[in-house]
Design a protein around this motif. Structure first.
Motif, mmCIF file in Angstrom:
data_model
loop_
_atom_site.group_PDB
_atom_site.id
_atom_site.type_symbol
_atom_site.label_atom_id
_atom_site.label_comp_id
_atom_site.label_asym_id
_atom_site.label_seq_id
_atom_site.Cartn_x
_atom_site.Cartn_y
_atom_site.Cartn_z
ATOM 1 N N ILE A 135 126.333 82.258 -15.422
ATOM 2 C CA ILE A 135 125.699 81.430 -16.447
ATOM 3 C C ILE A 135 124.681 80.484 -15.823
ATOM 4 C CG2 ILE A 135 126.114 79.624 -18.177
ATOM 5 C CD1 ILE A 135 128.871 80.967 -18.636
ATOM 6 N N ILE A 136 125.056 79.847 -14.718
ATOM 7 C CA ILE A 136 124.118 78.949 -14.029
ATOM 8 C C ILE A 136 122.884 79.721 -13.577
ATOM 9 C CG2 ILE A 136 123.781 77.546 -11.960
ATOM 10 C CD1 ILE A 136 125.360 76.115 -14.064
ATOM 11 N N ASP A 137 123.084 80.931 -13.065
ATOM 12 C CA ASP A 137 121.956 81.750 -12.594
ATOM 13 C C ASP A 137 120.929 81.996 -13.697
ATOM 14 O OD1 ASP A 137 122.337 82.035 -9.933
ATOM 15 O OD2 ASP A 137 123.247 84.018 -10.013
ATOM 16 N N ILE A 138 121.392 82.422 -14.879
ATOM 17 C CA ILE A 138 120.426 82.731 -15.943
ATOM 18 C C ILE A 138 119.833 81.465 -16.543
ATOM 19 C CG2 ILE A 138 121.510 84.943 -16.461
ATOM 20 C CD1 ILE A 138 122.725 83.669 -18.964
ATOM 21 N N ARG A 139 120.633 80.410 -16.637
ATOM 22 C CA ARG A 139 120.125 79.193 -17.274
ATOM 23 C C ARG A 139 119.098 78.464 -16.407
ATOM 24 N NH1 ARG A 139 119.975 78.522 -22.412
ATOM 25 N NH2 ARG A 139 119.642 76.320 -21.970
ATOM 26 N N LEU A 140 119.305 78.449 -15.098
ATOM 27 C CA LEU A 140 118.373 77.725 -14.228
ATOM 28 C C LEU A 140 117.065 78.485 -14.034
ATOM 29 C CD1 LEU A 140 120.558 75.956 -11.541
ATOM 30 C CD2 LEU A 140 120.005 75.309 -13.868
ATOM 31 N N GLN A 141 117.007 79.709 -14.530
ATOM 32 C CA GLN A 141 115.738 80.431 -14.522
ATOM 33 C C GLN A 141 114.846 80.036 -15.695
ATOM 34 O OE1 GLN A 141 115.856 84.743 -13.621
ATOM 35 N NE2 GLN A 141 118.042 84.466 -13.227
ATOM 36 N N LEU A 142 115.408 79.311 -16.657
ATOM 37 C CA LEU A 142 114.634 78.889 -17.816
ATOM 38 C C LEU A 142 113.821 77.646 -17.473
ATOM 39 C CD1 LEU A 142 117.269 79.372 -20.663
ATOM 40 C CD2 LEU A 142 115.228 80.747 -20.253
ATOM 41 N N ILE A 143 112.527 77.821 -17.342
ATOM 42 C CA ILE A 143 111.636 76.714 -17.008
ATOM 43 C C ILE A 143 111.306 75.950 -18.288
ATOM 44 C CG2 ILE A 143 109.501 76.066 -15.842
ATOM 45 C CD1 ILE A 143 111.706 77.623 -14.191
ATOM 46 N N ARG A 144 111.458 74.653 -18.229
ATOM 47 C CA ARG A 144 111.309 73.817 -19.418
ATOM 48 C C ARG A 144 109.919 73.200 -19.467
ATOM 49 N NH1 ARG A 144 113.293 68.261 -20.139
ATOM 50 N NH2 ARG A 144 114.167 68.466 -18.057
ATOM 51 N N GLY A 145 109.086 73.741 -20.327
ATOM 52 C CA GLY A 145 107.792 73.124 -20.555
ATOM 53 C C GLY A 145 107.940 71.929 -21.469
ATOM 54 N N PRO A 184 106.161 73.162 -11.923
ATOM 55 C CA PRO A 184 107.474 72.590 -12.221
ATOM 56 C C PRO A 184 108.115 72.002 -10.973
ATOM 57 C CG PRO A 184 107.249 74.753 -13.227
ATOM 58 C CD PRO A 184 106.065 74.583 -12.325
ATOM 59 N N GLY A 185 108.863 70.939 -11.165
ATOM 60 C CA GLY A 185 109.542 70.283 -10.043
ATOM 61 C C GLY A 185 110.858 70.959 -9.727
ATOM 62 N N SER A 186 111.758 70.220 -9.133
ATOM 63 C CA SER A 186 113.048 70.793 -8.735
ATOM 64 C C SER A 186 114.222 70.113 -9.432
ATOM 65 C CB SER A 186 113.230 70.668 -7.215
ATOM 66 O OG SER A 186 113.143 69.315 -6.816
ATOM 67 N N ARG A 187 113.925 69.174 -10.341
ATOM 68 C CA ARG A 187 115.006 68.471 -11.043
ATOM 69 C C ARG A 187 115.586 69.368 -12.119
ATOM 70 N NH1 ARG A 187 113.895 62.476 -12.951
ATOM 71 N NH2 ARG A 187 113.808 62.307 -10.685
ATOM 72 N N ILE A 188 116.916 69.402 -12.223
ATOM 73 C CA ILE A 188 117.635 70.289 -13.130
ATOM 74 C C ILE A 188 118.447 69.449 -14.115
ATOM 75 C CG2 ILE A 188 119.456 72.028 -13.270
ATOM 76 C CD1 ILE A 188 118.517 72.920 -10.431
ATOM 77 N N LEU A 189 118.409 69.823 -15.397
ATOM 78 C CA LEU A 189 119.118 69.076 -16.431
ATOM 79 C C LEU A 189 120.529 69.615 -16.623
ATOM 80 C CD1 LEU A 189 119.117 66.971 -18.724
ATOM 81 C CD2 LEU A 189 118.266 68.769 -20.240
ATOM 82 N N MET A 197 119.657 73.902 -17.856
ATOM 83 C CA MET A 197 118.337 74.530 -17.840
ATOM 84 C C MET A 197 117.616 74.142 -16.561
ATOM 85 S SD MET A 197 116.631 72.263 -20.871
ATOM 86 C CE MET A 197 118.119 72.380 -21.856
ATOM 87 N N GLY A 198 116.581 74.895 -16.235
ATOM 88 C CA GLY A 198 115.899 74.738 -14.959
ATOM 89 C C GLY A 198 114.897 73.602 -14.930
ATOM 90 N N PRO A 199 114.011 73.619 -13.927
ATOM 91 C CA PRO A 199 113.020 72.555 -13.735
ATOM 92 C C PRO A 199 112.035 72.496 -14.899
ATOM 93 C CG PRO A 199 113.238 73.926 -11.773
ATOM 94 C CD PRO A 199 113.966 74.623 -12.870
ATOM 95 N N SER A 200 111.287 71.390 -14.974
ATOM 96 C CA SER A 200 110.339 71.216 -16.068
ATOM 97 C C SER A 200 108.968 70.819 -15.536
ATOM 98 C CB SER A 200 110.836 70.148 -17.046
ATOM 99 O OG SER A 200 110.816 68.865 -16.430
#
Length: 457
Positions: A135-145, A184-189, A197-200
């Motif tokens: 779950i973490i793998d797929i969610r952190l691939q989502l880049i948040r614009g 996108p940076g490296s901060r993760i929510l 979700m991944g970086p924004s």
């Protein structure tokens, strides 16, 4: 008369205080249920120095896996694909509406650097057979614009906003191209209400294609005379997933036309769970006959155990959480954290202190009772074990309790037998969670005429 006036004043006060959801508040009960603006929770770890000495290799926090290293590994897998000022990918679809600075918030799509069928990336209902790592793998691939929006003044000439709403209404993955103002940076929510979700990065422009809108969602979107709560019930009765309803509400696509507002994602999740479960409870479940026996349902999900005890009494509901040391919200290494919230037959007068999990489990419970055509008092106990190392969102509770209700329950003739069995399936001593339970105290202290009838051997 005086009481009615005070209730009307309270409704007006709540609407002023939480304008982001005012179009769902129709009466006094709604106002009580959704009065959550001042219930924010912040969490700080008291063991931060452990990380300095451990560095992911000594398990000093007691967790089987290091959350920091887990996040880092997932981030490194996509780092090379996202450290640029443009991104092409297929959104699941997914969007995120922030809450900080409300009503001026950050809004935008979630897009992975992958083209194709990415629907599972934002479909929690399909995650119950996945591991935390997956779950973490797929969610952190989502880049948040993200781009700024005033939720009370949604500008229809804002092309980025219109593209984001169009994406949110789609029932299938949406191909998108995004230009960022910087990589996108490296901060993760991470948030226990919202899926990870991944970086924004700030967005300059969004282009979308291949949008396919579900006809049911399209009809409620274009019905500007339909109240948001009615729209949600229409979507629910047509088997639209809860995660989709939360997304549609979040982008301001439901409700009376002039009253529509974007709703921060974190708040829309609780609003949907609360609204649907309240409607099911008051309009259907309370009118059903009681169950005929005591029942215990059980399930395990991602390091959490859920035990639901149904009692042949009129509607009452309680949700209790037990967090073991070293879990996501209990960094203490020596103490178990326990807490819960309860509602009697007529409902609560305040927002549940334990937050969205209470309403997620209530939705799963009212769903089950509505389908069965029955009514019951229900106590749910959640035990979170050290394997639950990261907050994954309130969906864990909703799907965990749903999973329990899909399993065949064990049935008992007495409350004592049901409680004894439930205790045997939980690790914490029964004196702790039973002592915490208001529902059990209410039921046990009630005397009935049958209690005074002499039983024949």
């Amino acid at each position: 008369m005086k009481e009615d006036t005070e209730k009307k004043r309270f409704v007006k006060k709540v609407k002023r205080k939480i304008p982001w959801i005012e179009h769902i508040i129709e009466n006094y009960e709604d106002a009580l249920d959704l009065n959550i603006l001042n219930q924010e929770v912040s969490v700080r770890s008291r063991n931060i120095n452990l990380c300095i000495y451990c560095r992911g290799g000594r398990n000093l926090c007691g967790k089987p896996l290091c959350p920091i290293m887990l996040k880092l590994r997932s981030y490194l897998k996509v780092r090379d694909n996202i450290r640029r000022e443009s991104l092409e990918g297929s959104s699941p679809p997914a969007v995120f509406v922030g809450r900080y600075g409300y009503p001026n918030v950050q809004v935008g799509p979630l897009i992975p650097p992958i083209m194709g069928d990415t629907e599972v990336y934002d479909h929690p209902e399909r995650w119950i057979d996945m591991s935390i790592e997956e779950i973490i793998d797929i969610r952190l691939q989502l880049i948040r614009g993200r781009f700024p929006v005033n939720v009370k003044k949604m500008n229809h000439s804002n092309k980025n906003l219109e593209a984001t709403r169009e994406m949110a209404l789609s029932s299938k993955p949406v191909d998108a191209e995004v230009e960022f103002t910087k990589p996108p940076g490296s901060r993760i929510l991470l948030d226990d209400e919202v899926q990870p979700m991944g970086p924004s990065a700030p967005i300059n422009k969004i282009l979308v294609s291949s949008v396919k809108v579900n006809p049911i969602i399209e009809r409620v979107y274009y019905d500007y005379d339909l109240k948001a709560s009615e729209a949600l019930m229409k979507l629910f009765t047509n088997s639209i997933p809860v995660s989709s309803m939360q997304r549609v509400l979040s982008v301001g696509a439901l409700g009376i036309g002039i009253e529509r507002r974007m709703v921060p994602t974190r708040w829309s999740i609780t609003a949907v769970d609360s609204t649907i479960s309240r409607r099911l409870r008051d309009e259907i479940v309370k009118r059903n006959p009681l169950i005929n026996e005591y029942r215990v349902y059980e399930s395990d999900l991602l390091g959490n155990r859920f035990i639901a005890i149904m009692i042949p009494e009129k509607w009452q509901y309680e949700f209790i959480e037990v967090w073991y040391p070293g879990t996501a919200w209990n960094q203490d290494q020596s103490m178990i954290a326990i807490g819960g919230d309860y509602e009697p037959y007529w409902g609560r007068t305040t927002y549940a202190e334990i937050g969205g999990c209470y309403y997620a489990a209530r939705l799963a419970t009212t769903e089950h009772l509505e389908k069965e055509g029955r009514q019951a008092a229900t106590l749910i106990v959640r035990e979170a074990y050290p394997e639950y190392i990261l907050p994954l969102g309130v969906w864990v509770v909703r799907e965990g309790v749903r999973k329990a209700y899909r399993n065949k329950p064990l049935k008992f003739n007495t409350l004592e037998e049901a409680l004894n069995y439930a205790s045997s399936r939980l690790k914490v001593k029964s004196t702790y969670w039973m002592g915490e339970s208001k529902l059990l105290r209410e039921i046990i202290k009630q005397k009935r005429i049958t209690d005074y009838i002499t039983r024949t051997p």
